[in-house]
Design an enzyme around this catalytic site. Sequence first.
Site, PDB file in Angstrom:
ATOM      1  CB  CYS A  91      -0.906  -0.009   1.234  1.00 26.95           C
ATOM      2  SG  CYS A  91      -2.010   1.404   1.258  1.00 26.95           S
ATOM      3  N   GLY A  92       0.787   2.030  -1.040  1.00 29.87           N
ATOM      4  CA  GLY A  92       1.656   3.202  -1.184  1.00 29.87           C
ATOM      5  C   GLY A  92       1.347   4.278  -0.161  1.00 29.87           C
ATOM      6  CG  HIS A  93      -2.663   5.546   1.598  1.00 27.17           C
ATOM      7  ND1 HIS A  93      -3.363   4.420   1.240  1.00 27.17           N
ATOM      8  CD2 HIS A  93      -2.998   5.785   2.895  1.00 27.17           C
ATOM      9  CE1 HIS A  93      -4.111   4.018   2.260  1.00 27.17           C
ATOM     10  NE2 HIS A  93      -3.912   4.823   3.273  1.00 27.17           N
ATOM     11  CB  CYS A 240      -4.075   4.867  -5.512  1.00 28.26           C
ATOM     12  SG  CYS A 240      -3.995   3.085  -5.195  1.00 28.26           S
ATOM     13  N   GLY A 241      -0.757   4.980  -4.239  1.00 23.64           N
ATOM     14  CA  GLY A 241       0.644   4.693  -4.575  1.00 23.64           C
ATOM     15  C   GLY A 241       0.810   3.482  -5.480  1.00 23.64           C
ATOM     16  CB  THR A 242      -0.319  -0.050  -5.298  1.00 22.19           C
ATOM     17  OG1 THR A 242      -1.638   0.234  -4.801  1.00 22.19           O
ATOM     18  CG2 THR A 242       0.562  -0.465  -4.136  1.00 22.19           C
TER      19      THR A 242
HETATM   20  O1  PYC Z   1      -1.831   3.912  -1.911  1.00 18.33           O
HETATM   21  O2  PYC Z   1      -1.359   1.941  -2.726  1.00 18.33           O
HETATM   22  C1  PYC Z   1      -2.118   2.720  -2.175  1.00 18.33           C
HETATM   23  C2  PYC Z   1      -3.455   2.232  -1.763  1.00 18.33           C
HETATM   24  C3  PYC Z   1      -4.003   1.008  -2.018  1.00 18.33           C
HETATM   25  C4  PYC Z   1      -5.266   1.011  -1.434  1.00 18.33           C
HETATM   26  C5  PYC Z   1      -5.461   2.237  -0.829  1.00 18.33           C
HETATM   27  N1  PYC Z   1      -4.331   2.967  -1.047  1.00 18.33           N
END
Ligand code: PYC
Length: 317
Positions: A91-93, A240-242
């Site tokens: 999870c990026g965030h 969303c980082g991913t």
């Molecule tokens: O930031 O990767 C992210 C992420 C995945 C689900 C919620 N945030």
Amino acid sequence: MAAMQKLLAIDSHTAGEPTRVVLSGFPDLGRGSLADRCALFRERFDHWRSAVACEPRGSDTVVGALLQEPVDPRCCTGVIFFNNVGYLGMCGHGTIGLIRTLAHLGRIGPGEHLIETPVGVVGVVLHDDGRVSIDNVESYRARAGVAVDVPGHGSVVGDVAWGGNWFFITGQSPVPLDLAHEPELTAYTLAVQRAIDAAGIRGGDSGVIDHVEVSGRAPDGSGARNFVMCPGGAYDRSPCGTGTSAKLACLAADRALAEGEVWVQQGILGSAFECSYRKGTRGVLPRITGQAWITASTEILIDADDPFAWGIGAKRP
Ligand code: PYC
């Protein structure tokens, strides 16, 4: 009155999306790999996930981050990410929130760090100004131009890409990518998700595609914007980082973004991550930079007499 179980947690948000880092009080998941510990968590202790992430304590937007001793001694911590319906490979965030939390606790300082996740080791940099850069897991596009018939919307074409989770990324949006159109975007991406599931479309190694990303431009012309629907039925308030990593993999595969070139990715709140990539062996090695803010230091209490102690709709132990 029964004794209460106690967990200590720190809450933060990254570009608007919440993260709840669980520091202590959790059952012991042993010393296996992070993937094995995640499997054990899912099989035997799933009610602890729902206690932390589901209502009435949590919500469909909360991503939990359970701290773990890392197997790899180079890592400053291990972590298992989870939400109101299950587990996230990466999870990026959440990683940005985790690093901000460790800094808040005085456990790490500015500089480079490694963290261990169930899908691999991730490098991070805590900058002097509090921003965090993540060197995410290798991201790649598995399939381009996949068409799916979405009731009410016709044929929707998108790419299937990995960024630490599986994404279906489409450039087709029925409405502008802004907060005012969140209800329509939510309904649309949930319909796309149902259509993908019904059509049996999968990622590489038959991985379940559980995130839908609509990718386009900000209506005010300020840059690239996305809307990402997460598995729990809530949209990602952050970019969303991913999902951004998966998008970088698609841009690289289309030769639309060069190695090292900066891509600024907004979510529908207008908050942004600054991103770039290096070439990998299979796809790209994304770097995602963003900022998190601490919002609460919490003692979670689980009262055995409370009918919703383990979360609304959750199985009791
Ligand atoms: O930031 O990767 C992210 C992420 C995945 C689900 C919620 N945030």
